[in-house]
Design an enzyme around this catalytic site. Structure first.
Site, PDB file in Angstrom:
ATOM      1  CG  ASN A 249      41.821  42.316  41.227  1.00  0.00           C
ATOM      2  OD1 ASN A 249      42.773  41.693  41.685  1.00  0.00           O
ATOM      3  ND2 ASN A 249      41.652  42.463  39.918  1.00  0.00           N
TER       4      ASN A 249
ATOM      5  N   GLY B  99      39.859  33.275  35.546  1.00  0.00           N
ATOM      6  CA  GLY B  99      38.598  33.504  34.840  1.00  0.00           C
ATOM      7  C   GLY B  99      38.590  32.807  33.493  1.00  0.00           C
TER       8      GLY B  99
ATOM      9  CG  ASP C 114      46.091  37.272  35.092  1.00  0.00           C
ATOM     10  OD1 ASP C 114      44.904  37.165  35.475  1.00  0.00           O
ATOM     11  OD2 ASP C 114      46.452  38.073  34.210  1.00  0.00           O
TER      12      ASP C 114
HETATM   13  C1  IPE Z   1      46.483  41.179  38.524  1.00  0.00           C
HETATM   14  O1  IPE Z   1      45.624  40.461  37.699  1.00  0.00           O
HETATM   15  C2  IPE Z   1      46.061  41.063  39.943  1.00  0.00           C
HETATM   16  C3  IPE Z   1      46.156  39.716  40.539  1.00  0.00           C
HETATM   17  C4  IPE Z   1      46.662  38.661  39.966  1.00  0.00           C
HETATM   18  C5  IPE Z   1      45.635  39.621  41.876  1.00  0.00           C
HETATM   19  P1  IPE Z   1      44.443  41.180  36.893  1.00  0.00           P
HETATM   20  O2  IPE Z   1      43.781  40.118  36.101  1.00  0.00           O
HETATM   21  O3  IPE Z   1      43.578  41.949  37.823  1.00  0.00           O
HETATM   22  O4  IPE Z   1      45.270  42.184  35.977  1.00  0.00           O
HETATM   23  P2  IPE Z   1      44.839  43.029  34.706  1.00  0.00           P
HETATM   24  O5  IPE Z   1      43.735  43.927  35.135  1.00  0.00           O
HETATM   25  O6  IPE Z   1      44.404  42.066  33.642  1.00  0.00           O
HETATM   26  O7  IPE Z   1      46.064  43.760  34.313  1.00  0.00           O
HETATM   27  C1  IPE Z   2      43.531  36.066  38.659  1.00  0.00           C
HETATM   28  O1  IPE Z   2      42.695  35.554  37.681  1.00  0.00           O
HETATM   29  C2  IPE Z   2      42.841  36.208  40.002  1.00  0.00           C
HETATM   30  C3  IPE Z   2      42.580  37.591  40.415  1.00  0.00           C
HETATM   31  C4  IPE Z   2      42.899  38.652  39.756  1.00  0.00           C
HETATM   32  C5  IPE Z   2      41.888  37.774  41.681  1.00  0.00           C
HETATM   33  P1  IPE Z   2      41.674  36.471  36.875  1.00  0.00           P
HETATM   34  O2  IPE Z   2      40.377  36.476  37.611  1.00  0.00           O
HETATM   35  O3  IPE Z   2      42.251  37.790  36.601  1.00  0.00           O
HETATM   36  O4  IPE Z   2      41.525  35.640  35.531  1.00  0.00           O
HETATM   37  P2  IPE Z   2      41.401  36.216  34.057  1.00  0.00           P
HETATM   38  O5  IPE Z   2      42.554  37.130  33.845  1.00  0.00           O
HETATM   39  O6  IPE Z   2      40.088  36.929  33.982  1.00  0.00           O
HETATM   40  O7  IPE Z   2      41.471  35.009  33.190  1.00  0.00           O
HETATM   41 MG    MG Z   3      43.349  38.514  35.072  1.00  0.00          MG
END
Ligand code: IPE
Ligand code: IPE
Ligand code: MG
Length: 247
Positions: free
Chosen positions: A69, A24, A21
């Site tokens: 997602n 982003g 995680d």
């Molecule tokens: C969990 O991360 C899913 C993956 C790492 C693929 P998210 O970023 O989607 O989780 P939430 O929504 O913040 O809990």
């Molecule tokens: C994890 O990083 C990747 C996926 C869930 C696919 P995020 O995309 O959730 O990154 P943040 O949580 O927005 O920083």
């Molecule tokens: Mg995330």
């Protein structure tokens, strides 16, 4: 002594699972598009896969895309699916060099055709590898997995292949996507979030949880070694007392 050298090879987690995680936020911090964060995250994936293979961890499971997602902006979802295809093409060499077998869990039918076929192709090409099983959780949601499991068992009950009284924990295990994997020993989540987000709910019943502030694209071998050393200093009691474990 290096962190790696301090790891006890006899006390490794057999099954390590990671919620990758923070891609982003990593991008946003530098004024870049979220998709650049996902691209940068692939380097961390390679590092951690190689580190686990070096350490002789038998099962590594990575949460790459959740059922939830799919609700992200269309462009981000498309980029993630394209990244999956290009990574699979590129990393087949890493899998070969390290004798790693690829596996996938989740509702794979929900993936775009090209992503699914590339995935199945690499799974087939690596099926005889024996050093480590790398499982990608793709379009994976634990609740969806449990619903599917209950549906399948109910069908068997209806068709009198099994009676309700015979249903036990093993029956449930054998219907999960993870039927060929042992329970998770250590679950790592990066980026400072302390939640499970619908990942392997049944399978982490007795896992040790480890949360770190590091954002996934920054995650490197030494971060993993730190997590494993922390795990090795814990006492896994499985309901028993400390004294019982000493005996
Ligand atoms: C969990 O991360 C899913 C993956 C790492 C693929 P998210 O970023 O989607 O989780 P939430 O929504 O913040 O809990
Ligand atoms: C994890 O990083 C990747 C996926 C869930 C696919 P995020 O995309 O959730 O990154 P943040 O949580 O927005 O920083
Ligand atoms: Mg995330």
């Amino acid at each position: 002594m290096s962190l790696q050298a301090q790891i006890d090879p006899n006390k490794l987690p057999q099954h390590l699972a990671v919620i990758m995680d923070g891609n982003g936020r990593w991008a946003k911090k530098q004024g870049l598009f979220r998709t650049i964060g996902h691209e940068s995250g692939t380097k961390a994936v390679r590092e951690i896969v190689e580190a686990c293979a070096e350490l002789n961890i038998s099962y590594l499971t990575l949460y790459a895309f959740s059922t939830e997602n799919w609700n992200r902006p269309r462009l981000e979802v498309e980029t993630l699916m394209k990244l999956l295809v290009s990574s699979l093409k590129k990393e087949i060499k890493t899998l070969r060099d390290n004798n790693i077998k690829l596996n996938a869990i989740g509702n794979l039918d929900a993936l775009p055709k090209k992503a699914k076929s590339e995935l199945l192709d690499v799974i087939d090409k690596t099926k005889d590898h024996t050093h480590m099983t790398l499982t990608l959780a793709l379009s994976y949601g634990s609740r969806e997995e449990l619903v599917k499991t209950i549906q399948e068992i109910s069908h068997k009950v209806k068709n009198k292949l099994i009676s309700p009284i015979e249903i036990d924990e093993a029956t449930i295990n054998n219907h999960l996507y993870t039927r060929d994997l042992p329970d998770v020993d250590l679950l790592i989540r990066t980026s400072g979030e302390q939640r499970i987000s619908n990942f392997l709910l049944w399978q982490i019943a007795y896992a040790e949880l480890y949360f770190t502030e590091t954002l996934w694209p920054d995650y490197r071998k030494n971060h993993l070694f730190e997590a494993i050393l922390n795990y090795q200093n814990r006492e896994r009691r499985f309901g028993k007392t400390s004294e019982q474990l000493e005996q």
